[in-house]
Design a protein around this motif. Structure first.
Motif, PDB file in Angstrom:
ATOM      1  N   LEU A 156     -70.640 -40.709 -74.463  1.00 30.28           N
ATOM      2  CA  LEU A 156     -69.789 -39.526 -74.382  1.00 30.28           C
ATOM      3  C   LEU A 156     -69.600 -39.164 -72.918  1.00 30.28           C
ATOM      4  CD1 LEU A 156     -68.336 -37.130 -75.817  1.00 30.28           C
ATOM      5  CD2 LEU A 156     -70.509 -35.889 -75.655  1.00 30.28           C
ATOM      6  N   LEU A 157     -68.332 -39.038 -72.502  1.00 30.88           N
ATOM      7  CA  LEU A 157     -68.030 -38.577 -71.152  1.00 30.88           C
ATOM      8  C   LEU A 157     -68.235 -37.066 -71.103  1.00 30.88           C
ATOM      9  CD1 LEU A 157     -64.794 -40.526 -70.133  1.00 30.88           C
ATOM     10  CD2 LEU A 157     -67.085 -40.787 -69.172  1.00 30.88           C
ATOM     11  N   LEU A 158     -69.037 -36.609 -70.165  1.00 32.22           N
ATOM     12  CA  LEU A 158     -69.400 -35.202 -70.078  1.00 32.22           C
ATOM     13  C   LEU A 158     -68.924 -34.636 -68.743  1.00 32.22           C
ATOM     14  CD1 LEU A 158     -70.947 -33.470 -72.130  1.00 32.22           C
ATOM     15  CD2 LEU A 158     -73.009 -33.845 -70.767  1.00 32.22           C
ATOM     16  N   ASP A 159     -68.111 -33.595 -68.788  1.00 31.28           N
ATOM     17  CA  ASP A 159     -67.644 -32.887 -67.598  1.00 31.28           C
ATOM     18  C   ASP A 159     -68.413 -31.575 -67.534  1.00 31.28           C
ATOM     19  OD1 ASP A 159     -66.136 -31.213 -65.787  1.00 31.28           O
ATOM     20  OD2 ASP A 159     -64.446 -32.595 -66.001  1.00 31.28           O
ATOM     21  N   VAL A 160     -69.203 -31.383 -66.473  1.00 29.54           N
ATOM     22  CA  VAL A 160     -70.120 -30.238 -66.431  1.00 29.54           C
ATOM     23  C   VAL A 160     -69.613 -29.104 -65.547  1.00 29.54           C
ATOM     24  CG1 VAL A 160     -72.121 -31.664 -66.958  1.00 29.54           C
ATOM     25  CG2 VAL A 160     -71.479 -31.291 -64.566  1.00 29.54           C
ATOM     26  N   ARG A 161     -68.340 -29.109 -65.203  1.00 30.40           N
ATOM     27  CA  ARG A 161     -67.774 -28.009 -64.435  1.00 30.40           C
ATOM     28  C   ARG A 161     -67.518 -26.806 -65.342  1.00 30.40           C
ATOM     29  NH1 ARG A 161     -62.541 -30.566 -62.081  1.00 30.40           N
ATOM     30  NH2 ARG A 161     -62.543 -31.416 -64.201  1.00 30.40           N
ATOM     31  N   LEU A 162     -67.103 -25.706 -64.744  1.00 24.75           N
ATOM     32  CA  LEU A 162     -66.750 -24.528 -65.525  1.00 24.75           C
ATOM     33  C   LEU A 162     -65.532 -24.826 -66.389  1.00 24.75           C
ATOM     34  CD1 LEU A 162     -67.125 -21.778 -62.775  1.00 24.75           C
ATOM     35  CD2 LEU A 162     -68.751 -22.354 -64.581  1.00 24.75           C
ATOM     36  N   ALA A 163     -65.408 -24.095 -67.481  1.00 19.72           N
ATOM     37  CA  ALA A 163     -64.313 -24.335 -68.425  1.00 19.72           C
ATOM     38  C   ALA A 163     -62.954 -24.194 -67.760  1.00 19.72           C
ATOM     39  CB  ALA A 163     -64.432 -23.385 -69.615  1.00 19.72           C
ATOM     40  N   VAL A 164     -62.800 -23.219 -66.863  1.00 24.46           N
ATOM     41  CA  VAL A 164     -61.507 -23.013 -66.211  1.00 24.46           C
ATOM     42  C   VAL A 164     -61.167 -24.179 -65.297  1.00 24.46           C
ATOM     43  CG1 VAL A 164     -62.494 -21.700 -64.282  1.00 24.46           C
ATOM     44  CG2 VAL A 164     -60.100 -21.340 -64.946  1.00 24.46           C
ATOM     45  N   GLU A 165     -62.159 -24.783 -64.658  1.00 26.43           N
ATOM     46  CA  GLU A 165     -61.925 -25.973 -63.834  1.00 26.43           C
ATOM     47  C   GLU A 165     -61.528 -27.153 -64.711  1.00 26.43           C
ATOM     48  OE1 GLU A 165     -64.883 -26.224 -60.290  1.00 26.43           O
ATOM     49  OE2 GLU A 165     -65.994 -25.283 -61.935  1.00 26.43           O
ATOM     50  N   TYR A 166     -62.210 -27.281 -65.837  1.00 22.57           N
ATOM     51  CA  TYR A 166     -61.946 -28.385 -66.763  1.00 22.57           C
ATOM     52  C   TYR A 166     -60.518 -28.321 -67.294  1.00 22.57           C
ATOM     53  CZ  TYR A 166     -62.477 -31.234 -71.027  1.00 22.57           C
ATOM     54  OH  TYR A 166     -62.321 -32.166 -72.027  1.00 22.57           O
ATOM     55  N   ARG A 167     -60.046 -27.115 -67.617  1.00 18.61           N
ATOM     56  CA  ARG A 167     -58.704 -26.965 -68.185  1.00 18.61           C
ATOM     57  C   ARG A 167     -57.614 -27.363 -67.201  1.00 18.61           C
ATOM     58  NH1 ARG A 167     -60.940 -22.215 -70.595  1.00 18.61           N
ATOM     59  NH2 ARG A 167     -60.103 -20.929 -68.905  1.00 18.61           N
ATOM     60  N   LEU A 168     -57.886 -27.227 -65.917  1.00 15.43           N
ATOM     61  CA  LEU A 168     -56.867 -27.548 -64.912  1.00 15.43           C
ATOM     62  C   LEU A 168     -56.774 -29.046 -64.625  1.00 15.43           C
ATOM     63  CD1 LEU A 168     -57.215 -24.640 -62.350  1.00 15.43           C
ATOM     64  CD2 LEU A 168     -55.465 -24.995 -64.091  1.00 15.43           C
ATOM     65  N   GLY A 169     -57.658 -29.836 -65.185  1.00 16.16           N
ATOM     66  CA  GLY A 169     -57.596 -31.282 -64.993  1.00 16.16           C
ATOM     67  C   GLY A 169     -58.928 -31.946 -65.252  1.00 16.16           C
ATOM     68  N   HIS A 170     -58.921 -33.012 -66.063  1.00 16.55           N
ATOM     69  CA  HIS A 170     -60.163 -33.713 -66.380  1.00 16.55           C
ATOM     70  C   HIS A 170     -59.848 -35.127 -66.852  1.00 16.55           C
ATOM     71  CE1 HIS A 170     -58.814 -31.636 -70.100  1.00 16.55           C
ATOM     72  NE2 HIS A 170     -59.120 -32.791 -70.665  1.00 16.55           N
ATOM     73  N   LEU A 171     -60.877 -35.956 -66.883  1.00 20.47           N
ATOM     74  CA  LEU A 171     -60.704 -37.323 -67.348  1.00 20.47           C
ATOM     75  C   LEU A 171     -60.404 -37.322 -68.844  1.00 20.47           C
ATOM     76  CD1 LEU A 171     -63.544 -39.323 -65.554  1.00 20.47           C
ATOM     77  CD2 LEU A 171     -61.124 -39.202 -64.958  1.00 20.47           C
ATOM     78  N   PRO A 172     -59.496 -38.206 -69.283  1.00 18.28           N
ATOM     79  CA  PRO A 172     -59.186 -38.288 -70.723  1.00 18.28           C
ATOM     80  C   PRO A 172     -60.455 -38.547 -71.537  1.00 18.28           C
ATOM     81  CG  PRO A 172     -57.615 -39.572 -69.447  1.00 18.28           C
ATOM     82  CD  PRO A 172     -58.700 -39.156 -68.492  1.00 18.28           C
ATOM     83  N   GLU A 173     -60.534 -37.915 -72.702  1.00 15.85           N
ATOM     84  CA  GLU A 173     -61.625 -38.086 -73.658  1.00 15.85           C
ATOM     85  C   GLU A 173     -62.955 -37.493 -73.194  1.00 15.85           C
ATOM     86  OE1 GLU A 173     -61.955 -42.151 -74.811  1.00 15.85           O
ATOM     87  OE2 GLU A 173     -59.882 -42.285 -75.514  1.00 15.85           O
ATOM     88  N   SER A 174     -62.946 -36.774 -72.056  1.00 15.26           N
ATOM     89  CA  SER A 174     -64.192 -36.146 -71.620  1.00 15.26           C
ATOM     90  C   SER A 174     -64.400 -34.829 -72.359  1.00 15.26           C
ATOM     91  CB  SER A 174     -64.175 -35.903 -70.111  1.00 15.26           C
ATOM     92  OG  SER A 174     -63.163 -34.984 -69.757  1.00 15.26           O
ATOM     93  N   PHE A 175     -65.675 -34.475 -72.544  1.00 19.61           N
ATOM     94  CA  PHE A 175     -66.068 -33.255 -73.233  1.00 19.61           C
ATOM     95  C   PHE A 175     -66.642 -32.290 -72.215  1.00 19.61           C
ATOM     96  CE2 PHE A 175     -69.502 -30.832 -75.335  1.00 19.61           C
ATOM     97  CZ  PHE A 175     -68.754 -30.168 -76.304  1.00 19.61           C
ATOM     98  N   ASN A 176     -66.277 -31.019 -72.300  1.00 20.52           N
ATOM     99  CA  ASN A 176     -66.719 -30.030 -71.320  1.00 20.52           C
ATOM    100  C   ASN A 176     -67.964 -29.286 -71.806  1.00 20.52           C
ATOM    101  OD1 ASN A 176     -65.712 -26.801 -70.176  1.00 20.52           O
ATOM    102  ND2 ASN A 176     -66.558 -28.418 -68.910  1.00 20.52           N
ATOM    103  N   LEU A 177     -69.020 -29.369 -71.011  1.00 20.20           N
ATOM    104  CA  LEU A 177     -70.238 -28.597 -71.247  1.00 20.20           C
ATOM    105  C   LEU A 177     -70.782 -28.204 -69.879  1.00 20.20           C
ATOM    106  CD1 LEU A 177     -72.368 -27.442 -73.124  1.00 20.20           C
ATOM    107  CD2 LEU A 177     -73.542 -29.646 -73.079  1.00 20.20           C
TER     108      LEU A 177
END
Length: 350
Positions: free
Chosen positions: A276-297
């Motif tokens: 599982l690709l995990l993006d650990v930034r804040l939710a607002v940062e994640y919404r502005l751009g992230h790797l496809p199929e990554s999950f935000n936590l």
């Protein structure tokens, strides 16, 4: 919002400043640089590198990322995000009207984010989840090597580790490490007990006691920051310590193992193994751009959500979070998960 009257409270509405502890937010506030530019000014060029991170306070700008174009004004939700939150600059930014901005050094912000995260987690991470009952103080090394972190060490590194450990006596009341000082050593308790002393802002957290086989001091060596807590001996004992240079050479690659895109593809091709690709930034940062199929936590939620994570899954943390991503990998591995930082290949990966 006037650039000359930006308060600490107003600063906390910008991302990721809300992630900072009050102490580090105040330090960042004192370092802010204010900038005014006339209409038509080219502020940032896509693909170039900037020493500072810029935020729009007033006026209107055009942002051209190549695949997407947008305009926004000071005071809007978009203006509470950095114009160039990653390096190199992800977009070309031009002033459409006279504008005012504030700037903060990238490296300073990354350090303060890392220190804030360590302060929040120090009460848990210093003990490494390895607190044990006092039954046999002579098996400290077996307990250390039985942890998920040190169980990854290659035999050659293990032999070097044992050869480079120094052993020092410690008396009851000794401060082994002190809050705010540079990190010089990694420690393991060979005999005796110690207590974690947190800074005033975190005194509401329960006190933790470290015992035989517990380790501490690795957080400051992982991120290159100062100590975010003090550790005091409760009784006479003995410590095994490793100098920072030896720690970086032998242990740090184990704490933050990396995995390449090609190695990730191999995992995906293995039957019965998932990641599982995990993006650990804040939710607002994640919404502005992230790797496809990554999950935000967000990294601040990792420990509280650990019980909901599947231990059979390999967690691959995306690198956009900088120091936060590295700390997330360290924390996940410390909790017993299989975790890597997406980036340059590591011999420890896969």
């Amino acid at each position: 919002m006037s650039s000359s009257t930006l308060s600490i409270e107003q600063l906390s509405s910008f991302s990721p400043m809300d992630f900072l502890t009050p102490q580090y937010r105040q330090q960042l506030h004192a370092s802010l640089k204010y900038v005014q530019r006339p209409a038509g000014t080219l502020l940032l060029q896509k693909g170039e590198r900037s020493l500072a991170q810029y935020y729009l306070l007033s006026g209107k700008v055009a942002v051209d990322a190549g695949h997407a174009k947008q305009t926004f004004e000071g005071g809007s939700p978009q203006a509470h995000m950095p114009l160039n939150g990653s390096q190199p600059n992800p977009a070309t930014v031009k002033a459409l009207t006279d504008i005012s901005l504030f700037a903060v050094e990238h490296q300073l912000l990354e350090r303060l984010l890392g220190w804030s995260q360590e302060a929040a987690y120090q009460v848990n991470s210093l003990g490494g989840g390895m607190l044990v009952e006092e039954d046999d103080g002579e098996d400290w090394l077996a307990r250390l090597l039985g942890t998920p972190l040190f169980g990854r060490l290659a035999p050659s590194h293990l032999h070097a580790l044992l050869a480079r450990f120094e052993y020092v006596e410690a008396k009851a009341g000794d401060n082994v490490v002190s809050y705010g000082e540079p990190g010089e050593h990694f420690y393991v308790i060979k005999r005796g007990r110690a207590r974690i002393n947190l800074p005033t802002a975190y005194r509401e957290q329960p006190t933790q006691t470290l015992e035989c086989g517990d380790f501490f001091g690795e957080e400051a060596l992982v991120s290159g920051s100062v100590r975010s807590a003090s550790v005091t001996m409760l009784e006479d004992g003995e410590l095994a310590r490793l100098h920072r240079d030896d720690f970086v050479e032998l242990v740090r690659p184990t704490l933050i193992p990396r995995i390449s895109d090609k190695e990730l593809e191999k995992i995906g091709q293995q039957a019965g193994r998932k990641y599982l690709l995990l993006d650990v930034r804040l939710a607002v940062e994640y919404r502005l751009g992230h790797l496809p199929e990554s999950f935000n936590l967000p990294v601040a939620n990792l420990r509280t959500h650990a019980d909901s994570l599947d231990r059979a899954t390999c967690y691959v943390v995306t690198p956009e979070g900088g120091i936060r991503s590295e700390l997330a990998v360290h924390l996940l591995n410390q909790l017993g998960f299989d975790a890597y930082l997406l980036g340059e290949a590591s011999s420890a990966a896969a």
